[in-house]
Design an enzyme around this catalytic site. Structure first.
Site, PDB file in Angstrom:
ATOM      1  N   HIS A 160      -4.003  13.205 -20.526  1.00  0.00           N
ATOM      2  CA  HIS A 160      -4.597  11.869 -20.289  1.00  0.00           C
ATOM      3  C   HIS A 160      -6.110  12.009 -20.048  1.00  0.00           C
ATOM      4  CE1 HIS A 160      -5.056   7.865 -18.635  1.00  0.00           C
ATOM      5  NE2 HIS A 160      -3.766   7.637 -18.607  1.00  0.00           N
ATOM      6  N   GLU A 261      -6.174  10.248 -25.517  1.00  0.00           N
ATOM      7  CA  GLU A 261      -5.144  11.148 -25.007  1.00  0.00           C
ATOM      8  C   GLU A 261      -4.270  11.713 -26.122  1.00  0.00           C
ATOM      9  OE1 GLU A 261      -2.997   8.759 -22.088  1.00  0.00           O
ATOM     10  OE2 GLU A 261      -4.763   7.521 -21.848  1.00  0.00           O
TER      11      GLU A 261
END
Ligand code: TA6
Length: 304
Positions: A160, A261
Site C-alpha cells: 500500500h 499499490e
C-alpha cells in the site's frame, strides 16, 4: 550488522525509532537509505542519494500498536480492504515481525548489500527489503502454505505504497490507461488518457502492466513501479472530505501523497499445502524533464 568500507555508518543497522519501536536502517554508499519498522514489517522512509524523502508518512501517524502506521509501505495481508471477514487490510501491518536470520536462498541473485529479511510467524511470510546501489527500493514477499491439514490457503495482498508528491494536482499516472477497474465493487473502463487528480480516487485497476509511472511535474521526478506476481494496481487519494475523516491524517496532507499499490485483489491467490507465492515490487525515482519535453513519459514505461 554489515558495514561499508567507505563510510562510517553500517549498511544495515538495527536501532530504535519513534516510541522506541525497533527499526532497521538500510544505507547505500552513494547516500540513499530506507527504514523498516519491525512493527508491520513496514517501510517508513526511502531517501535518494540527495537525502530527499520519497515516501509520505503522515505528521499524525501513530507509531503505537494496534494502529497501523499511516504512510510508507503498509503490507495488506491476508486481506485487502474489507474484502473478507478480517479487519480492514488484514493484520500483517499491525503485527510485530522478526528478523529472519536464516532465510531460504533467493532464486535471483541481487547486487544489493543493504537488505534485511523479515518474517511474520506463524505464516512463513518472508519479506526482503533491499536497497540497490543506485537507490532503488525492492520488496520481495514469499508466502508459504505450511498447513498440515491439507487445506488450501487463499489471500489477497497489496503493497500500500504512499508516494510523496509535491502537489497532487500536478501529478499524472501513466500505464493504467484503457484498463478495467473496480470502484465501489462496480467494474468500469478507464479512458485513454493518463490519470490526473482533481477529487477523491479509490480504484482497483485490473490486470495491469508490470510497469507504472507516476510523474511529478513540479518536482520533475518520475517514480517507476515495477511489479511481479501482483496483477492489480490500486490508486488512492482521499482528497479533502475523506482526509478530514481520517484521524491519523492531516486535513491538507492529501495534496502531498498518492498511493499506487501493487496488489493481488480481484482474484485471491490460493496456495496448496507446501506451495509458495512470490510477489515483488521495485521502486525507482528518476529525475524527469518531462515538463520541458526532454523525457517522453511513454519511454519510461517502455524502457527497461
Ligand atoms: O487502498 C485504498 C484503501 O483501501 C482505501 O479504500 C482507503 O480506505 C485506504 O486504503 C486506507 O485504508 P486504512 O485502513 O489504512 O485507513
Amino acid at each position: 550488522m554489515m558495514t561499508s568500507s567507505t563510510s562510517e555508518k553500517p549498511l544495515v543497522e538495527l536501532t530504535k525509532g519513534v516510541n522506541g519501536l525497533e527499526k532497521v536502517i538500510l544505507r547505500e554508499v552513494r547516500g540513499s537509505s530506507a527504514e523498516v519498522y519491525l512493527y508491520g514489517g513496514q517501510v517508513t522512509s526511502w531517501k535518494n542519494d540527495l537525502r530527499e524523502e520519497l515516501l509520505f508518512v503522515s505528521s499524525k501517524a501513530i507509531f503505537k500498536p494496534p494502529k497501523a502506521i499511516r504512510g510508507g509501505i503498509p503490507i495488506c495481508f491476508p486481506q485487502f480492504a474489507n474484502r473478507g471477514p478480517l479487519e480492514s487490510h488484514g493484520f500483517a501491518r499491525n503485527r510485530f515481525w522478526s528478523i529472519d536470520k536464516d532465510p531460504p536462498p533467493f532464486p535471483a541473485s541481487t547486487s544489493s548489500r543493504a537488505f534485511v529479511d523479515l518474517i511474520l510467524k506463524p505464516f512463513e511470510f518472508r519479506l526482503r527489503v533491499a536497497l540497490s546501489p543506485a537507490g532503488d527500493l525492492m520488496l520481495t514477499s514469499r508466502i508459504r502454505n505450511t498447513s498440515t491439514d491439507g487445506k488450501p490457503f487463499a489471500f489477497t495482498f497489496a503493497y500500500h505504497t504512499y508516494f510523496s508528491v509535491s502537489d497532487i494536482s500536478e501529478v499524472r499516472v501513466e500505464g493504467l490507461e484503457t484498463l478495467d477497474y473496480l470502484e465501489n465493487k462496480e467494474r468500469f473502463t478507464e479512458q485513454g488518457d493518463a490519470i490526473t487528480f482533481e477529487s477523491e480516487v479509490d480504484k482497483i485497476y485490473l490486470s495491469t502492466p508490470t510497469k507504472i509511472a507516476i510523474l511529478d511535474h513540479e518536482k520533475k521526478r518520475t517514480f517507476v513501479i515495477r511489479k511481479d506476481g501482483l496483477p492489480d494496481a490500486v490508486v488512492w487519494n482521499p482528497w479533502d472530505k475523506r482526509a478530514k475523516a481520517i484521524a491519523d491524517f492531516g486535513d491538507e496532507e492529501y495534496k502531498h501523497m498518492l498511493c499506487v499499490e501493487a496488489a493481488a485483489v480481484e482474484k485471491p491467490i490460493t496456495l496448496k499445502p507446501g506451495e509458495e507465492w512470490r510477489g515483488r515490487q521495485e521502486l525507482s525515482a528518476v529525475p524527469s524533464s518531462y515538463c520541458s519535453g526532454q523525457l517522453d513519459p511513454k519511454r519510461v514505461l517502455l524502457g527497461s
